[in-house]
Design an enzyme around this catalytic site. Structure first.
Site, PDB file in Angstrom:
ATOM      1  N   HIS A  74      44.482   9.796  20.697  1.00  0.00           N
ATOM      2  CA  HIS A  74      44.500   9.958  22.157  1.00  0.00           C
ATOM      3  C   HIS A  74      43.091  10.141  22.730  1.00  0.00           C
ATOM      4  CE1 HIS A  74      46.894  12.041  25.651  1.00  0.00           C
ATOM      5  NE2 HIS A  74      45.776  11.532  26.116  1.00  0.00           N
ATOM      6  N   HIS A  76      40.378   8.621  26.035  1.00  0.00           N
ATOM      7  CA  HIS A  76      40.198   7.814  27.250  1.00  0.00           C
ATOM      8  C   HIS A  76      38.767   7.298  27.233  1.00  0.00           C
ATOM      9  CE1 HIS A  76      43.977   9.360  29.023  1.00  0.00           C
ATOM     10  NE2 HIS A  76      43.661  10.487  28.405  1.00  0.00           N
ATOM     11  N   ASP A 166      50.303   7.595  29.728  1.00  0.00           N
ATOM     12  CA  ASP A 166      49.541   8.846  29.774  1.00  0.00           C
ATOM     13  C   ASP A 166      48.709   9.026  31.033  1.00  0.00           C
ATOM     14  OD1 ASP A 166      48.647  11.321  28.625  1.00  0.00           O
ATOM     15  OD2 ASP A 166      46.699  10.360  28.523  1.00  0.00           O
ATOM     16  N   HIS A 193      53.557  11.583  28.104  1.00  0.00           N
ATOM     17  CA  HIS A 193      52.817  12.646  28.791  1.00  0.00           C
ATOM     18  C   HIS A 193      53.906  13.445  29.511  1.00  0.00           C
ATOM     19  CE1 HIS A 193      49.585  14.103  31.739  1.00  0.00           C
ATOM     20  NE2 HIS A 193      50.714  14.357  32.363  1.00  0.00           N
ATOM     21  N   ASN A 292      44.790  18.546  31.935  1.00  0.00           N
ATOM     22  CA  ASN A 292      46.207  18.289  32.045  1.00  0.00           C
ATOM     23  C   ASN A 292      46.773  17.958  30.670  1.00  0.00           C
ATOM     24  OD1 ASN A 292      48.445  18.187  33.578  1.00  0.00           O
ATOM     25  ND2 ASN A 292      48.084  16.168  34.453  1.00  0.00           N
ATOM     26  N   ASP A 319      42.381  13.968  23.178  1.00  0.00           N
ATOM     27  CA  ASP A 319      42.523  13.766  24.626  1.00  0.00           C
ATOM     28  C   ASP A 319      41.137  13.779  25.287  1.00  0.00           C
ATOM     29  OD1 ASP A 319      43.524  13.271  27.109  1.00  0.00           O
ATOM     30  OD2 ASP A 319      44.537  15.206  27.353  1.00  0.00           O
ATOM     31  N   HIS A 323      34.647  12.754  32.439  1.00  0.00           N
ATOM     32  CA  HIS A 323      34.500  12.627  33.895  1.00  0.00           C
ATOM     33  C   HIS A 323      33.041  12.918  34.221  1.00  0.00           C
ATOM     34  CE1 HIS A 323      38.736  12.205  34.833  1.00  0.00           C
ATOM     35  NE2 HIS A 323      39.034  13.264  34.101  1.00  0.00           N
TER      36      HIS A 323
HETATM   37  C1  NCD Z   1      43.436  12.540  31.397  1.00  0.00           C
HETATM   38  C2  NCD Z   1      42.434  11.593  32.035  1.00  0.00           C
HETATM   39  O1  NCD Z   1      41.440  12.068  32.589  1.00  0.00           O
HETATM   40  O2  NCD Z   1      42.595  10.378  31.936  1.00  0.00           O
HETATM   41  N1  NCD Z   1      43.212  13.859  31.876  1.00  0.00           N
HETATM   42  C3  NCD Z   1      43.557  15.007  31.277  1.00  0.00           C
HETATM   43  O3  NCD Z   1      43.361  16.070  31.848  1.00  0.00           O
HETATM   44  N2  NCD Z   1      44.081  15.022  30.073  1.00  0.00           N
HETATM   45  C4  NCD Z   1      44.814  12.065  31.619  1.00  0.00           C
HETATM   46  C5  NCD Z   1      45.826  12.755  30.756  1.00  0.00           C
HETATM   47  O4  NCD Z   1      45.782  12.638  29.508  1.00  0.00           O
HETATM   48  O5  NCD Z   1      46.704  13.405  31.277  1.00  0.00           O
HETATM   49 ZN    ZN Z   2      48.063  13.092  29.330  1.00  0.00          ZN
END
Ligand code: NCD
Ligand code: ZN
Length: 441
Positions: A74, A76, A166, A193, A292, A319, A323
């Site tokens: 997981h 991003h 997700d 999610h 989240n 995860d 940002h």
């Molecule tokens: C994730 C994101 O920024 O894409 N943010 C998070 O707080 N985990 C999205 C997600 O996994 O819920």
């Molecule tokens: Zn998520």
């Protein structure tokens, strides 16, 4: 421009601590890698002849821990669409620095990865970098809008290792049921999610005594538990494979434990931050702690640790959610949720294992063999004949989490400027060196 470099013809580890529970390994042994392939594992494997060989690179001492390289279920990586936060190159560099040889990436990119074209583009880009392998996770529904199912057969053919919306929950029971039935025909795992959005509207953090004190709208545990409970019933009814992303509550743990005991095909992951932090971190309104699902209470952390230890929670997934300061240097209510994670697994969790707060064998399993199985990948292993996919941790070397040391483009982590002892010094993926502390990056 590639991340991976060919390994020297001979890499020798002598008297290191090698840990691979799936090969029955935890001990002080030698390991020999020739031309990127593990050729010898065991006591005395590094013969004096090998050690004298010209051009051999030698690592020695039991302060070095060698494990199979990690597999993240997981992350991003933000490409396509939000490359100012992260891109595939910076994300895979961060992964390599964190000890990962495989990264499964979530589809909430811009555009959403709900088609063969986006999946293929991601795979191609990653392949050209020769770094850790990238495995896309396709969307469950078109545009992650929660209604129309994607062409899962196409996604799978293009390289998707699972499907997920997700960032959003598949809230409709009817859509979730169809998604599970459809995914099952292609043998794809559905990753949820779990968040009942009707119960979390406007939420900034975990709902509890601290949110009340801070005057912030809360995200109650039950918003997660309701979805996990419903989905377990749907997984049972459909016979599909169901995986819970970033489990955060003691209630979900209980439901998952019960479901597993009844033989339902459910698996689960937990993040490093949910294993280490609580909602008390929000007392200073630090946007780096907005995530989240939200950071919960100590009772949840304890339940998550126990569930990881006994295997109820299968895997650790980062995860990794980068940002930029645009999304984080603002009021809590305006801030985007998420924190980076790929480069924090070793500093945060191996230190805990060293102190006996987490069982080391389970920690390694949860980062290697178990996530591989869930994603349908061949697990990295310390086994003779395998292409080297290893992580080397120097348990005496420290790392400070700051711009100079972090490869990710983003620095949104509450651990910023903290120093940890124990860090990854070498990572190999597919027989290549993808991170090397001794080489300039
Ligand atoms: C994730 C994101 O920024 O894409 N943010 C998070 O707080 N985990 C999205 C997600 O996994 O819920
Ligand atoms: Zn998520």
């Amino acid at each position: 421009m590639t991340i991976g470099k060919n390994a020297p013809p001979l890499l020798i580890f002598t008297g290191v601590r090698a840990i691979d529970p799936n090969c029955g390994l935890d001990g002080e042994i030698d390991l020999v890698i020739e031309a990127g392939v593990i050729t010898r594992v065991g006591k005395g494997a590094a013969t004096s002849e090998l050690l004298r060989a010209e051009g051999a690179r030698i690592f020695s001492g039991n302060h070095l821990w060698v494990t199979p390289a990690f597999v993240d279920l997981h992350a991003h990586l933000r490409e396509p669409g939000q490359e100012y936060k992260e891109d595939i190159l910076s994300g895979l560099r961060a992964a390599a620095h964190g000890g990962f040889a495989h990264v499964c990436v979530m589809p909430n990119t811009r555009p959403v990865n709900d088609t063969r074209a986006v999946t293929e583009a991601m795979v191609e880009r990653a392949r050209s970098l020769e770094g850790p392998a990238l495995h896309p996770i396709g969307a469950i529904t078109v545009g992650q809008k929660g209604s129309e199912l994607t062409e899962m057969a196409d996604l799978k053919e293009a390289g998707a290792v699972g499907v997920s919306d997700d960032g959003r929950c598949v809230t409709s029971s009817a859509v979730m049921r169809r998604a599970l039935e459809y995914a099952r025909t292609f043998d794809l795992t559905v990753i949820q999610h779990a968040e009942d959005h009707a119960l979390t509207e406007g939420a900034q953090m975990h709902e509890g005594a601290i949110s009340t004190r801070l005057g912030l709208r809360g995200w109650p545990r039950v918003a997660e538990d309701i979805i996990v409970a419903r989905d377990v019933l749907l997984a049972e009814a459909t016979g599909a494979r169901y995986h819970v992303a970033h489990v955060s509550t003691l209630g979900s743990v209980r439901i998952i434990r019960e479901a597993k005991s009844r033989g339902i095909a459910v698996t689960a992951e937990v993040t490093p931050h949910h294993l280490t932090l609580t909602d008390a971190s929000l007392i200073g309104y630090d946007t780096a702690c907005k995530v989240n699902p939200p950071l919960r209470e100590q009772a949840d952390v304890d339940a998550l640790r126990a569930a990881l230890a006994d295997g109820t929670i299968d895997a650790i997934a980062t995860d990794h959610a980068p940002h930029s300061s645009l999304e984080k240097d603002c009021e809590l209510a305006e801030a985007s949720p998420g924190m980076i994670g790929l480069e924090l697994v070793v500093p945060l969790l191996f230190g805990m294992a060293k102190n006996g707060e987490l069982p080391l064998a389970r920690l390694v399993d949860a980062l290697t063999a178990r996530p591989s199985k869930i994603a349908g990948l061949e697990a990295p292993a310390l086994r003779e004949g395998k292409r080297a996919e290893i992580c080397v941790i120097d348990t005496t070397r420290s790392i400070t989490i700051n711009r100079a040391n972090i490869r990710s483009k983003s620095l949104n982590t509450p651990f910023l400027n903290q120093t940890f002892t124990g860090t990854c010094v070498l990572t190999m993926a597919a027989g290549k060196i993808v991170f090397d502390q001794n080489l300039p990056q």
